[in-house]
Write a protein that holds these residues in place. Structure first.
Motif, PDB file in Angstrom:
ATOM      1  N   LEU A  43      33.314  35.228 -24.519  1.00  0.00           N
ATOM      2  CA  LEU A  43      32.546  34.277 -23.721  1.00  0.00           C
ATOM      3  C   LEU A  43      32.035  33.137 -24.598  1.00  0.00           C
ATOM      4  O   LEU A  43      31.560  33.356 -25.709  1.00  0.00           O
ATOM      5  CB  LEU A  43      31.346  34.964 -23.086  1.00  0.00           C
ATOM      6  N   GLU A  44      32.154  31.941 -24.061  1.00  0.00           N
ATOM      7  CA  GLU A  44      31.697  30.765 -24.788  1.00  0.00           C
ATOM      8  C   GLU A  44      30.505  30.168 -24.067  1.00  0.00           C
ATOM      9  O   GLU A  44      30.600  29.831 -22.880  1.00  0.00           O
ATOM     10  CB  GLU A  44      32.808  29.711 -24.851  1.00  0.00           C
ATOM     11  N   LEU A  45      29.391  30.022 -24.785  1.00  0.00           N
ATOM     12  CA  LEU A  45      28.229  29.352 -24.221  1.00  0.00           C
ATOM     13  C   LEU A  45      28.503  27.855 -24.149  1.00  0.00           C
ATOM     14  O   LEU A  45      28.922  27.243 -25.136  1.00  0.00           O
ATOM     15  CB  LEU A  45      26.997  29.620 -25.094  1.00  0.00           C
ATOM     16  N   SER A  50      16.246  25.098 -20.492  1.00  0.00           N
ATOM     17  CA  SER A  50      14.990  25.814 -20.471  1.00  0.00           C
ATOM     18  C   SER A  50      13.937  24.889 -19.894  1.00  0.00           C
ATOM     19  O   SER A  50      13.790  23.755 -20.363  1.00  0.00           O
ATOM     20  CB  SER A  50      14.592  26.267 -21.879  1.00  0.00           C
ATOM     21  N   LEU A  51      13.242  25.350 -18.882  1.00  0.00           N
ATOM     22  CA  LEU A  51      12.236  24.523 -18.207  1.00  0.00           C
ATOM     23  C   LEU A  51      12.852  23.196 -17.771  1.00  0.00           C
ATOM     24  O   LEU A  51      12.253  22.130 -17.913  1.00  0.00           O
ATOM     25  CB  LEU A  51      11.016  24.299 -19.112  1.00  0.00           C
ATOM     26  N   GLU A  52      14.077  23.280 -17.283  1.00  0.00           N
ATOM     27  CA  GLU A  52      14.830  22.160 -16.704  1.00  0.00           C
ATOM     28  C   GLU A  52      15.245  21.113 -17.728  1.00  0.00           C
ATOM     29  O   GLU A  52      15.756  20.053 -17.358  1.00  0.00           O
ATOM     30  CB  GLU A  52      14.043  21.515 -15.557  1.00  0.00           C
ATOM     31  N   GLU A  53      15.073  21.399 -19.001  1.00  0.00           N
ATOM     32  CA  GLU A  53      15.546  20.476 -20.028  1.00  0.00           C
ATOM     33  C   GLU A  53      16.688  21.114 -20.809  1.00  0.00           C
ATOM     34  O   GLU A  53      16.625  22.292 -21.161  1.00  0.00           O
ATOM     35  CB  GLU A  53      14.410  20.113 -20.995  1.00  0.00           C
ATOM     36  N   ARG A  54      17.709  20.308 -21.100  1.00  0.00           N
ATOM     37  CA  ARG A  54      18.838  20.852 -21.855  1.00  0.00           C
ATOM     38  C   ARG A  54      18.404  21.096 -23.295  1.00  0.00           C
ATOM     39  O   ARG A  54      17.895  20.187 -23.965  1.00  0.00           O
ATOM     40  CB  ARG A  54      20.014  19.894 -21.812  1.00  0.00           C
ATOM     41  N   VAL A  55      18.604  22.313 -23.767  1.00  0.00           N
ATOM     42  CA  VAL A  55      18.222  22.628 -25.133  1.00  0.00           C
ATOM     43  C   VAL A  55      19.416  22.880 -26.028  1.00  0.00           C
ATOM     44  O   VAL A  55      19.306  22.908 -27.234  1.00  0.00           O
ATOM     45  CB  VAL A  55      17.273  23.843 -25.202  1.00  0.00           C
ATOM     46  N   GLU A  56      20.566  23.063 -25.452  1.00  0.00           N
ATOM     47  CA  GLU A  56      21.735  23.322 -26.268  1.00  0.00           C
ATOM     48  C   GLU A  56      22.994  22.873 -25.540  1.00  0.00           C
ATOM     49  O   GLU A  56      23.135  23.067 -24.349  1.00  0.00           O
ATOM     50  CB  GLU A  56      21.853  24.816 -26.593  1.00  0.00           C
ATOM     51  N   ASN A  57      23.873  22.251 -26.283  1.00  0.00           N
ATOM     52  CA  ASN A  57      25.175  21.849 -25.770  1.00  0.00           C
ATOM     53  C   ASN A  57      26.179  22.132 -26.859  1.00  0.00           C
ATOM     54  O   ASN A  57      26.204  21.448 -27.868  1.00  0.00           O
ATOM     55  CB  ASN A  57      25.152  20.360 -25.408  1.00  0.00           C
ATOM     56  N   ASN A  58      26.948  23.163 -26.690  1.00  0.00           N
ATOM     57  CA  ASN A  58      27.834  23.594 -27.762  1.00  0.00           C
ATOM     58  C   ASN A  58      29.111  22.786 -27.817  1.00  0.00           C
ATOM     59  O   ASN A  58      30.205  23.300 -27.664  1.00  0.00           O
ATOM     60  CB  ASN A  58      28.136  25.090 -27.616  1.00  0.00           C
ATOM     61  N   SER A  59      28.956  21.464 -28.014  1.00  0.00           N
ATOM     62  CA  SER A  59      30.114  20.586 -28.223  1.00  0.00           C
ATOM     63  C   SER A  59      31.120  20.694 -27.087  1.00  0.00           C
ATOM     64  O   SER A  59      32.327  20.839 -27.328  1.00  0.00           O
ATOM     65  CB  SER A  59      30.789  20.921 -29.562  1.00  0.00           C
ATOM     66  N   ARG A  63      33.934  15.818 -19.947  1.00  0.00           N
ATOM     67  CA  ARG A  63      34.426  16.008 -18.584  1.00  0.00           C
ATOM     68  C   ARG A  63      33.650  17.120 -17.855  1.00  0.00           C
ATOM     69  O   ARG A  63      33.821  17.305 -16.654  1.00  0.00           O
ATOM     70  CB  ARG A  63      35.926  16.296 -18.603  1.00  0.00           C
ATOM     71  N   PHE A  64      32.816  17.837 -18.600  1.00  0.00           N
ATOM     72  CA  PHE A  64      31.887  18.805 -18.010  1.00  0.00           C
ATOM     73  C   PHE A  64      30.479  18.207 -18.113  1.00  0.00           C
ATOM     74  O   PHE A  64      30.014  17.892 -19.216  1.00  0.00           O
ATOM     75  CB  PHE A  64      31.917  20.130 -18.761  1.00  0.00           C
ATOM     76  N   SER A  65      29.808  18.090 -16.980  1.00  0.00           N
ATOM     77  CA  SER A  65      28.489  17.462 -16.966  1.00  0.00           C
ATOM     78  C   SER A  65      27.517  18.360 -16.223  1.00  0.00           C
ATOM     79  O   SER A  65      27.640  18.552 -15.014  1.00  0.00           O
ATOM     80  CB  SER A  65      28.584  16.091 -16.286  1.00  0.00           C
ATOM     81  N   PRO A  66      26.522  18.932 -16.915  1.00  0.00           N
ATOM     82  CA  PRO A  66      25.576  19.819 -16.233  1.00  0.00           C
ATOM     83  C   PRO A  66      24.419  19.044 -15.623  1.00  0.00           C
ATOM     84  O   PRO A  66      24.102  17.919 -16.021  1.00  0.00           O
ATOM     85  CB  PRO A  66      25.081  20.712 -17.366  1.00  0.00           C
TER      86      PRO A  66
END
Lengths: 116, 117
Positions: A43-45, A50-59, A63-66
């Protein structure tokens, strides 16, 4: 079983389409995650909120937008995907309390995505 | 850095016989360790969790796992397999020093358990 729900369960899209995956958690958690599960790979994170703020984006490719509009909902917007993006996309949630080092994540059933 | 190794990609047992799924981990901190199960076309379900309390952890569906620091192992066992146990099992380590959503879960590659009648 119904603590974290994902829609749609299956999605087939062309490389030029735009689609969105939806995740909703009913557990009162304040952290949500997107994972990618490909055949024969761990599995790839992808993203952590957290608390509606992005804390991590593993590169992750752009084309993927959260999007996380509130603590109960998480979206993954998809555009101009590639066939190698075909995978099971899993959403998870947890209660983020750094003082307690709470780690347990609860997963939804996933969206099986096929890119043609 | 944390890592987890599941030693068998596939385990096959007969119904009613014991199950052993092996997992070794590497962690610089006091780790949290988990086992998750994934049935076909389903998401991951938490089986059990170790967080530096009792070394023998009991989970759902009769599964348990023992944390052995000297062997850096966290093997999953069940005394008697049931047909419904056929699924894929993931061993997971968390760098709990970071805690909460700041901590990453590191997943093993999974072990597929087959149960023969």
């Amino acid at each position: 079983e119904t603590g974290v729900t994902q829609t749609p369960r299956h999605l087939v899209m062309g490389m030029t389409n735009k689609k969105s995956l939806k995740c909703e958690q009913h557990l009162g958690h304040n952290a949500m995650y997107w994972y990618k599960q490909s055949a024969k790979k761990p599995l790839e994170l992808m993203f952590v909120y957290s608390l509606e703020e992005r804390v991590e984006n593993n590169s992750v490719p752009s084309r993927f937008s959260p999007e996380c509009p509130n603590s109960s909902h998480l979206f993954l917007h998809l555009h101009t995907l590639q066939p190698e993006d075909s995978a099971l996309y899993l959403c998870a949630s947890s209660q983020d309390d750094s003082a307690l080092h709470t780690d347990t994540q609860y997963f939804g059933p996933g969206t099986r995505l096929t890119v043609l | 850095a944390q890592s987890v190794t599941q030693l068998d990609s596939h385990v096959s047992v007969s119904e009613g016989t014991p199950v052993l799924l092996r997992c070794n981990y590497s962690s610089s901190y006091s780790p949290s360790l988990f086992w998750y199960v994934q049935h076909p076309n389903k998401g991951l379900q938490l089986l059990l969790k170790y967080t530096s309390a009792a070394t023998l952890v009991k989970g759902i569906n009769g599964f348990e796992a023992e944390f052995k620091k000297s062997e850096t192992s966290f093997h999953l066992t069940k005394p008697s397999a049931h047909m419904s146990d056929a699924a894929e099992y993931f061993c997971v380590v968390s760098d709990s020093n970071r805690g909460g959503s700041q901590g990453n879960l590191i997943f093993g590659k999974g072990t597929k358990l087959s149960v023969k009648p």
